[in-house]
Design a protein around this motif. Structure first.
Motif, mmCIF file in Angstrom:
data_model
loop_
_atom_site.group_PDB
_atom_site.id
_atom_site.type_symbol
_atom_site.label_atom_id
_atom_site.label_comp_id
_atom_site.label_asym_id
_atom_site.label_seq_id
_atom_site.Cartn_x
_atom_site.Cartn_y
_atom_site.Cartn_z
ATOM 1 N N PRO A 1 -5.625 73.335 67.576
ATOM 2 C CA PRO A 1 -5.890 72.293 66.567
ATOM 3 C C PRO A 1 -4.693 71.411 66.241
ATOM 4 O O PRO A 1 -4.853 70.397 65.543
ATOM 5 C CB PRO A 1 -6.308 73.107 65.329
ATOM 6 N N ALA A 2 -3.502 71.775 66.710
ATOM 7 C CA ALA A 2 -2.271 71.091 66.286
ATOM 8 C C ALA A 2 -2.316 69.585 66.536
ATOM 9 O O ALA A 2 -1.961 68.781 65.672
ATOM 10 C CB ALA A 2 -1.062 71.715 66.976
ATOM 11 N N GLY A 3 -2.763 69.172 67.718
ATOM 12 C CA GLY A 3 -2.814 67.746 68.038
ATOM 13 C C GLY A 3 -3.819 66.992 67.201
ATOM 14 O O GLY A 3 -3.628 65.805 66.878
ATOM 15 N N TYR A 4 -4.902 67.667 66.821
ATOM 16 C CA TYR A 4 -5.926 67.018 65.999
ATOM 17 C C TYR A 4 -5.443 66.755 64.580
ATOM 18 O O TYR A 4 -5.983 65.876 63.891
ATOM 19 C CB TYR A 4 -7.200 67.873 65.967
ATOM 20 N N PHE A 5 -4.464 67.529 64.134
ATOM 21 C CA PHE A 5 -3.936 67.317 62.780
ATOM 22 C C PHE A 5 -3.309 65.928 62.634
ATOM 23 O O PHE A 5 -3.161 65.419 61.520
ATOM 24 C CB PHE A 5 -2.881 68.378 62.441
ATOM 25 N N LEU A 6 -2.951 65.306 63.758
ATOM 26 C CA LEU A 6 -2.348 63.971 63.697
ATOM 27 C C LEU A 6 -3.315 62.934 63.141
ATOM 28 O O LEU A 6 -2.900 62.009 62.431
ATOM 29 C CB LEU A 6 -1.872 63.548 65.089
ATOM 30 N N PHE A 7 -4.619 63.078 63.473
ATOM 31 C CA PHE A 7 -5.576 62.051 63.071
ATOM 32 C C PHE A 7 -6.829 62.610 62.404
ATOM 33 O O PHE A 7 -7.147 62.259 61.280
ATOM 34 C CB PHE A 7 -5.971 61.193 64.285
ATOM 35 N N HIS A 8 -7.517 63.487 63.115
ATOM 36 C CA HIS A 8 -8.845 63.874 62.628
ATOM 37 C C HIS A 8 -9.259 65.192 63.268
ATOM 38 O O HIS A 8 -9.059 65.407 64.464
ATOM 39 C CB HIS A 8 -9.851 62.771 62.996
ATOM 40 N N LEU A 9 -9.840 66.087 62.456
ATOM 41 C CA LEU A 9 -10.282 67.383 62.956
ATOM 42 C C LEU A 9 -11.734 67.625 62.556
ATOM 43 O O LEU A 9 -12.150 67.274 61.450
ATOM 44 C CB LEU A 9 -9.401 68.505 62.389
ATOM 45 N N GLU A 10 -12.504 68.182 63.484
ATOM 46 C CA GLU A 10 -13.863 68.636 63.206
ATOM 47 C C GLU A 10 -14.010 70.053 63.741
ATOM 48 O O GLU A 10 -13.242 70.475 64.615
ATOM 49 C CB GLU A 10 -14.894 67.722 63.876
ATOM 50 N N THR A 11 -14.999 70.775 63.251
ATOM 51 C CA THR A 11 -15.191 72.158 63.684
ATOM 52 C C THR A 11 -15.413 72.239 65.193
ATOM 53 O O THR A 11 -14.885 73.136 65.858
ATOM 54 C CB THR A 11 -16.391 72.788 62.952
ATOM 55 N N ARG A 12 -16.161 71.305 65.754
ATOM 56 C CA ARG A 12 -16.458 71.371 67.187
ATOM 57 C C ARG A 12 -15.197 71.244 68.044
ATOM 58 O O ARG A 12 -15.178 71.700 69.188
ATOM 59 C CB ARG A 12 -17.479 70.304 67.575
ATOM 60 N N PHE A 13 -14.158 70.619 67.505
ATOM 61 C CA PHE A 13 -12.911 70.487 68.255
ATOM 62 C C PHE A 13 -12.241 71.837 68.483
ATOM 63 O O PHE A 13 -11.449 71.984 69.419
ATOM 64 C CB PHE A 13 -11.933 69.573 67.520
ATOM 65 N N ILE A 14 -12.538 72.814 67.616
ATOM 66 C CA ILE A 14 -11.870 74.117 67.710
ATOM 67 C C ILE A 14 -12.876 75.246 67.973
ATOM 68 O O ILE A 14 -12.666 76.383 67.563
ATOM 69 C CB ILE A 14 -11.044 74.422 66.439
ATOM 70 N N TRP A 15 -13.971 74.928 68.647
ATOM 71 C CA TRP A 15 -14.963 75.957 68.974
ATOM 72 C C TRP A 15 -14.354 77.126 69.751
ATOM 73 O O TRP A 15 -14.819 78.254 69.646
ATOM 74 C CB TRP A 15 -16.098 75.339 69.776
ATOM 75 N N ILE A 16 -13.323 76.868 70.531
ATOM 76 C CA ILE A 16 -12.704 77.943 71.310
ATOM 77 C C ILE A 16 -12.191 79.052 70.386
ATOM 78 O O ILE A 16 -12.103 80.219 70.798
ATOM 79 C CB ILE A 16 -11.548 77.388 72.188
ATOM 80 N N LEU A 17 -11.907 78.719 69.136
ATOM 81 C CA LEU A 17 -11.431 79.733 68.201
ATOM 82 C C LEU A 17 -12.500 80.771 67.883
ATOM 83 O O LEU A 17 -12.172 81.882 67.453
ATOM 84 C CB LEU A 17 -10.932 79.091 66.899
#
Length: 523
Positions: free
Chosen positions: A348-364
Motif C-alpha cells: 500500500p505504500a505507493g498508494y499513500f501518495l495519492f489514493h487508496l481503495e480496499t481493492r488495491f490491497i486485496w493481496i493482504l
C-alpha cells in the motif's frame, strides 16, 4: 468426513467456487463501473484490429487482451470480462493452495484458509468489471517464488519472478515501481540472512537477472506507450493522479470533456490530457508540502480499508513484526512469514501518495490469512488450548475475513441493473448521438454516464463542478450536443426545469422515457 474435507480441500473449494459463481452470476450480471469504459474500449479496439488506438496509458491492457477472443466469438465485452473473472477465480484458488504449501501451517488450517477464500474471491470477482482481481492471481504466483526457501540461491526462481512481474505490470502499472522496490528489498533481506561467503555476488546477480529480464520483456510496451504519448513513460496513471490530487485548479478551460476519438463513447476511454505531462509533485515547494501532507493523511484514512480486509489484519502484521524483532520471543518467525509482512507494508505504500481503495490491497487478504494461520499454528503448538478454545479462535479468525466480502456481495446484488434499464429506454426512445446531463450528484451522474455508454452514445463529462446556465448553453453549441438528460429526485425539480430556457428552446422534451429523467432533444 472431516478428514476428507481436509485432504480434498482444494477440489472441494474449486467445485464450491464454480457452483456459487454460476448460481450468483444472474445477481451480478449488470455490474459495470466507470473504469470499465476504458477497459472495454481497449478490448473492442484490439478485437477490431485497431491496436494503436487501443494503446492506453491509464488502462493496463492484459485484462482487455484476455477478453478479445471472447469478443471475436460474438460475446458481449461486459459479459466477457465476467467470464474471465470466473476463470481467474479458479486459478487463484489453485495458486493460493500452492502458496500455502510454502509455510509451516497445519493441514487443517490450510483447508480452513482455502475454504475461507471461496466467499472472499467471489466478492472480489463480482466487485467490479475488472478491478484488481487478475493482479491478485499474478501477485500470488509471484509470491510462490519469493516465499520459496531457495529463492535467493535459485536463478530459475529469479527469472520466473521477473516474468510474472511483467504480466503483473501489464495487468496494473503500479506493479512496475512495486516490483523494482520489492524485488530489491526482498533479495536484500535474504542476502542479510544468508551465510554464504559469496552472498554479495549472488545478490548482484539476482538483481541483474530480475531487472534485465523485466525490462527486456516490457520494452515493446514501453516503446508503444512512449510513441503514442510522445514522451518516455511506463504509464500515465502516476502523472494523472498527481495532477488530479496536487495541481491547483486545471489548465483545461472548456466546460465539457469529450471523447478522445471519433469512435469513443466518453473521455474515460482515455482521460489523459497532454498538459498533464509537465506537472510533477516536485514542481514547487507548495506541491511538495501538499504531497507530504496527503501521504500521511492517506495513511491515517487507510485504517478502514485494512479493516475491510479483516478487522485483525493490522494486528496480525504488527504481531509478526513484533515477534520477529523480539529476540526472546517464544514464537519464532520464519523468513517467508516475515517476507509476507514486508510485502503487506510495501504494497500500500505507493498508494499513500495519492489514493487508496480496499481493492488495491486485496493481496493482504491472502497474506494476512497466511500470517494469521501461522501464528495460530505456532500458538496451538506452544500453549495449551482446549478443543473448544481452538474452535473459537479459528472461528473468530475466519469471521474477520468473510464479514466484509459477504456484505459486499449483499450490497452489489443487481448493481448496475438500473443503468441497463435506462440504456434500454434510450434505445427504445431512439435517443442517439452526443449526450450531456445535469450535474446532480456523483452517483446519479455516473449512472447516466454508464447508461449512455451501454446504449453506445457519446457522453460528455463536466471538467469542473461550478458553472452557470449560460455556460451549459454555450457548451451545447460548442460541442454540438444532441440530447440533455435532466435527472431529478423531487417533482418540484422537474417542474422548475421544464420552465427553463433550455426546455423552451428544445426541439422535443420527453418526460416519460424513464422515471426520474427528462430527455431534452436539442436539435
Amino acid at each position: 468426513m472431516r478428514k476428507k474435507m481436509v485432504t480434498n480441500a482444494l477440489p472441494i473449494a474449486l467445485l464450491a467456487f464454480a457452483i456459487f459463481f454460476i448460481l450468483l452470476f444472474p445477481l451480478y450480471r449488470f455490474v459495470f463501473d466507470q473504469d470499465s469504459i476504458g477497459y472495454s474500449a481497449v478490448a473492442e479496439r484490439v478485437a477490431s484490429g485497431n491496436f494503436f488506438k487501443s494503446i492506453n496509458g491509464l488502462w493496463s491492457p492484459l485484462s482487455s487482451w484476455l477478453v478479445v477472443p471472447l469478443i471475436k466469438l460474438g460475446i458481449d465485452p461486459i459479459l466477457g470480462f465476467k467470464y474471465v473473472n470466473g476463470f481467474t477465480g479458479l486459478l487463484l484458488l489453485i495458486s493460493t493452495w500452492y502458496l500455502l504449501k510454502k509455510f509451516s501451517i497445519t493441514d487443517h488450517l490450510k483447508a480452513v484458509i482455502i475454504y475461507t477464500c471461496v466467499p472472499v474471491f467471489l466478492s472480489y470477482c463480482f466487485y467490479e468489471l475488472c478491478a484488481d482481481f487478475l493482479l491478485l492471481l499474478l501477485f500470488t504466483l509471484y509470491l510462490i517464488q519469493v516465499c520459496s526457501n531457495d529463492f535467493f540461491t535459485n536463478n530459475k526462481r529469479q527469472f520466473i519472478c521477473a516474468v510474472i512481474a511483467v504480466f503483473a505490470y501489464l495487468s496494473k502499472a503500479y506493479f512496475f515501481p512495486f516490483f523494482l522496490a520489492h524485488f530489491t528489498i526482498i533479495n536484500f533481506y535474504y542476502y542479510k540472512r544468508s551465510i554464504d561467503i559469496n552472498k554479495a555476488k549472488r545478490y548482484v546477480q539476482n538483481l541483474f537477472i530480475g531487472f534485465i529480464t523485466f525490462f527486456t520483456l516490457i520494452s515493446p510496451w514501453i516503446y508503444a506507450l512512449s510513441k503514442k504519448y510522445h514522451y518516455l513513460t511506463y504509464s500515465n496513471a502516476g502523472k494523472y493522479n498527481a495532477y488530479l490530487h496536487l495541481h491547483p485548479g486545471t489548465e483545461y478551460t472548456k466546460l465539457l470533456l469529450g471523447p478522445p476519438y471519433p469512435d469513443a463513447y466518453n473521455s474515460w476511454d482515455d482521460p489523459w490530457l497532454p498538459f498533464m505531462q509537465h506537472f510533477s509533485p516536485f514542481s514547487s515547494a507548495s506541491t511538495i508540502f501538499l504531497q507530504i501532507k496527503l501521504f500521511f493523511l492517506n495513511i491515517i484514512s487507510s485504517i478502514p480499508f485494512f479493516s475491510e480486509i479483516s478487522f485483525l489484519s493490522i494486528a496480525i502484521i504488527a504481531a509478526v513484526l513484533f515477534l520477529w524483532l523480539s529476540k526472546t520471543s517464544v514464537i519464532k518467525i520464519p523468513e517467508n512469514i516475515f517476507v509476507c509482512a514486508i510485502t503487506s507494508i510495501l504494497m500500500p505504500a505507493g498508494y499513500f501518495l495519492f489514493h487508496l481503495e480496499t481493492r488495491f490491497i486485496w493481496i493482504l487478504s491472502i497474506l494476512s490469512l497466511i500470517m494469521g494461520s501461522y501464528l495460530i499454528t505456532a500458538a496451538f503448538g506452544r500453549f495449551r488450548f482446549s478443543s473448544l478454545q481452538k474452535i473459537f479462535v479459528t472461528a473468530v479468525f475466519v469471521a474477520s475475513f468473510i464479514i466484509y466480502p459477504l456484505l459486499s456481495l449483499k450490497n452489489n446484488v443487481y448493481n448496475g441493473k438500473e443503468a441497463y434499464a435506462i440504456a434500454n429506454s434510450l434505445k427504445k426512445g431512439n435517443v442517439k448521438g452526443k449526450i450531456m446531463s445535469n450535474h446532480l450528484n456523483p452517483e446519479q451522474y455516473t449512472l447516466l454516464l454508464m447508461a449512455s455508454v451501454i446504449a453506445k452514445n457519446q457522453f460528455y463529462n463536466y471538467s469542473r463542478g461550478s458553472f452557470s446556465t449560460a455556460d451549459i448553453e454555450a457548451a451545447i453549441k460548442e460541442f454540438g450536443i444532441d440530447y440533455y438528460l435532466f435527472s431529478y429526485t423531487r417533482e418540484l425539480e422537474k417542474e422548475n426545469f421544464l420552465t427553463s430556457t433550455l426546455c423552451k428552446n428544445a426541439a422535443l422534451v420527453n418526460t416519460d422515457l424513464y422515471p426520474g429523467i427528462v430527455v431534452v432533444k436539442l436539435k
